[in-house]
Enzyme design. Structure first.
Site, PDB file in Angstrom:
ATOM      1  N   GLU A  48      -4.575  66.990  26.429  1.00 45.89           N
ATOM      2  CA  GLU A  48      -5.801  67.022  25.622  1.00 45.89           C
ATOM      3  C   GLU A  48      -6.938  66.334  26.372  1.00 45.89           C
ATOM      4  OE1 GLU A  48      -6.036  67.192  20.915  1.00 45.89           O
ATOM      5  OE2 GLU A  48      -5.947  65.124  21.557  1.00 45.89           O
ATOM      6  N   HIS A  87      21.284  69.873  32.567  1.00 39.14           N
ATOM      7  CA  HIS A  87      22.072  71.025  32.102  1.00 39.14           C
ATOM      8  C   HIS A  87      21.167  72.053  31.436  1.00 39.14           C
ATOM      9  CE1 HIS A  87      25.699  68.749  33.064  1.00 39.14           C
ATOM     10  NE2 HIS A  87      24.976  67.721  32.681  1.00 39.14           N
ATOM     11  N   LYS A 140      -9.000  75.922  14.889  1.00 40.12           N
ATOM     12  CA  LYS A 140      -9.217  75.398  13.532  1.00 40.12           C
ATOM     13  C   LYS A 140     -10.193  76.291  12.774  1.00 40.12           C
ATOM     14  CE  LYS A 140      -8.663  70.467  14.665  1.00 40.12           C
ATOM     15  NZ  LYS A 140      -9.364  69.189  14.771  1.00 40.12           N
TER      16      LYS A 140
HETATM   17  O1  LIG Z   1      -6.454  61.528  13.481  1.00 39.56           O
HETATM   18  P1  LIG Z   1      -7.052  62.818  13.103  1.00 39.56           P
HETATM   19  O2  LIG Z   1      -8.536  62.749  12.971  1.00 39.56           O
HETATM   20  O3  LIG Z   1      -6.406  63.353  11.859  1.00 39.56           O
HETATM   21  O4  LIG Z   1      -6.791  63.840  14.254  1.00 39.56           O
HETATM   22  C1  LIG Z   1      -5.497  64.202  14.634  1.00 39.56           C
HETATM   23  C2  LIG Z   1      -5.492  64.873  15.975  1.00 39.56           C
HETATM   24  O5  LIG Z   1      -6.302  66.030  15.939  1.00 39.56           O
HETATM   25  C3  LIG Z   1      -7.051  66.154  17.142  1.00 39.56           C
HETATM   26  O6  LIG Z   1      -8.354  65.824  16.850  1.00 39.56           O
HETATM   27  C4  LIG Z   1      -6.986  67.525  17.703  1.00 39.56           C
HETATM   28  O7  LIG Z   1      -7.240  68.470  16.725  1.00 39.56           O
HETATM   29  C5  LIG Z   1      -6.426  65.125  18.067  1.00 39.56           C
HETATM   30  O8  LIG Z   1      -7.289  64.741  19.058  1.00 39.56           O
HETATM   31  C6  LIG Z   1      -6.056  64.053  17.096  1.00 39.56           C
HETATM   32  O9  LIG Z   1      -5.145  63.137  17.626  1.00 39.56           O
END
Ligand SMILES: O=P(O)(O)OC[C@H]1O[C@](O)(CO)[C@@H](O)[C@@H]1O
EC number: 5.3.1.9
Length: 529
Positions: free
Chosen positions: A321, A350, A459
């Site tokens: 990321e 394995h 998203k």
């Molecule tokens: O802690 P949050 O804001 O729920 O985000 C969870 C995860 O989602 C992300 O933003 C990625 O969608 C990550 O960087 C983060 O760790």
């Protein structure tokens, strides 16, 4: 003539106070290229120094990058930040002691005996890593941690079935942003389970989130049992040493201050100059050299210790990321990244080690070797002899040495991190080592390691699917006959494949009626009776 021992000593970095070694003897690093690239590496270390001093390194989001302060609050550029970290430590200590000593009780007057953590990505992986690495070691009996890190109804049902009554269970809702859909869903599912069990959700609910986030506001409105802070200068994937990881660790009885000490000691080591003596800089340089600065080779993480089997999953987020970026900081298309996978040795021997030795040469390995077979004890006396004078631990270590040698023989590079044992300080140090290596490598390839614009596309598209689903449900008519996906798509001006995909999911779950799902063109859908 330098022999193999000289070569090993030349490429070995060792830190006495941590009792950790980084062994680059098989890493195929070479002095001439390190010397030639010393200015770049020193510049990267300068940049990290500025970040630790409060530079706004996450330019796109206008944020400082302060995970290093979490284990050394005095380094923070603002005394308010220093205070906030110390306050969070005090709060964690008091709350965990209250739960573990039975001063903070469930509504039935009995102690809490476990927690479910609801979170995803950085809000789950760190706590999971700590739980797996440390629980058997320093927690006393009686407290368990389960993690709900998805919006999969079957996973949620399994977790609820395993947990049984929630009467003695704390619910930790962890989300930096406080608005992540999967986490919201997990929270709502657990809230519904509490209602089914006639339990009060707020009396066991704890929020760890940014002050003022939607989650924080909800927790305040409903008077949740506790609220712990997250800060905008900590990224989700580097939040394990904030309350996100520390509170679960404290509840489990881990020595969370030792975690911080280990990380702080690794940070000290990671500030060493010149870069040639710096463990994080050499690790970052290994990534660069192996992948030609473009991530052309994957990093295989192979800890020879079951308790570290989640390390690769944890590092997958931290590294991928952070480094997987389309644009560099100048706005040029670079399509950068560094793929990470792995599980544990010798188990993986394995599975895919066959390909590592004999197949595609698109990787390098990072081994983690743990010298002590059983943490905290010397196993010599009374050991089970699996062969004369040979223990299970001897076999494990033999497999590590053998696999490393077998890969080297084929020209495959590796580095090894050697720990004495898997304790809180060592885990903290490992986390800090990789965090620093990511920071340095990002400087070398000139990407912003602290944002994640790429995750937004999926998203947003998911939101579009749910909007389409609502339209499809509204357009369906009650039975007999019904409409095909194509007819509905035409009526809605939508993509017929997208409409079919929504309908087949709804039909499979009994939410709409269908005659048969065999033929996507002929299936007739109607409103469920
Ligand atoms: O802690 P949050 O804001 O729920 O985000 C969870 C995860 O989602 C992300 O933003 C990625 O969608 C990550 O960087 C983060 O760790």
């Amino acid at each position: 003539m330098a022999d193999a021992l000289d070569h090993y000593i030349t490429w070995r970095l060792y830190r006495t106070e941590l009792d950790i070694e980084l062994d680059f003897a098989d890493a195929q690093l070479d002095e001439p290229s390190l010397t030639a690239n010393a200015p770049r590496l020193e510049a990267a270390l300068d940049a990290l120094h500025r970040i630790e001093g409060g530079a706004v390194a996450n330019v796109d989001e206008g944020r400082m990058v302060g995970h290093y302060w979490l284990r050394d609050p005095e380094r923070a550029p603002d005394p308010a930040i220093t205070r906030a970290i110390h306050d969070s430590w005090r709060q964690i200590e008091a709350f965990a002691a209250g739960v573990r000593d039975g001063q903070i009780l469930a509504e039935d007057g009995k102690p809490f005996t476990g927690a479910i953590l609801v979170g995803i990505g950085g809000s789950a992986l760190g706590p999971q890593l700590l739980e797996a690495a440390l629980t058997a070691r320093d927690s006393g009996p009686g407290f368990s941690l389960r993690v709900l890190d998805n919006t999969d109804p079957a996973g949620i049902a399994d977790l609820l079935a395993e947990t049984g009554t929630l009467a003695q269970t704390l619910i930790l809702v962890v989300s930096k942003s406080g608005s992540t859909v999967e986490t919201r869903n997990g929270m709502l599912e657990l809230r519904a389970a509490c209602v089914r069990q006639a339990l009060e959700f707020p009396k066991r609910a704890i929020a760890i989130t940014l002050e003022g986030s939607a989650l924080d506001q909800l927790a305040q409105r409903e008077g949740w049992l506790a609220r712990f802070p997250m800060w905008d200068w900590v990224g989700g994937r580097t939040s394990v040493l904030s309350p996100v990881g520390l509170l679960p660790a404290a509840l489990l009885g881990h020595d969370w201050r030792a975690l911080l000490r280990g990380a702080a000691a690794m940070d000290q080591w990671g500030r060493v100059r010149p870069a040639r003596r710096n463990p994080a800089a050499l690790l970052a340089w290994l990534w660069h050299q192996q992948g030609s600065g473009h991530g052309l080779r994957d990093m295989v993480i192979l800890p020879y210790k079951d308790r570290l089997s989640l390390l690769s999953r944890y590092l997958q987020q931290l590294v991928m990321e952070s480094l997987g970026k389309r644009l560099d900081r100048q706005g040029r298309e670079v399509w950068q990244g560094l793929a990470v996978y792995g599980n544990k040795g010798s188990t993986d021997q394995h599975a895919y080690v066959q390909q590592l030795r004999d197949g595609l040469h698109n990787f390098f390995a990072v081994f983690v070797r743990v010298l002590r077979d059983l943490d905290g004890q010397v196993t010599g006396p009374g050991m089970v002899e699996v062969e004369p004078q040979v223990s299970s631990g001897d076999c494990l270590d033999g497999f590590y040495q053998g696999t490393r040698a077998a890969l080297a023989e084929r020209g495959r590079a590796s580095a090894t991190i050697v720990l004495r044992q898997v304790d809180a300080a060592a885990v903290g140090a490992l986390i800090a080592l990789f965090e620093r290596a990511v920071g340095i490598y990002a400087e070398l390839i000139d990407v912003n390691a602290y944002h994640q614009p790429g995750v937004e596309a999926g998203k947003q598209a998911a939101k579009g699917v749910l909007t389409l689903q609502a339209a499809v449900l509204a357009a369906l008519t009650a039975g007999p006959g019904g409409k095909t996906a194509r007819e509905l798509a035409e009526a809605l001006g939508a993509d017929p494949v997208a409409v079919w995909q929504v309908l087949r999911h709804l039909a499979t779950n009994g939410r709409v009626s269908v005659d048969s799902l065999v033929d996507p063109a002929a299936a007739q859908f109607a409103r469920a009776p």
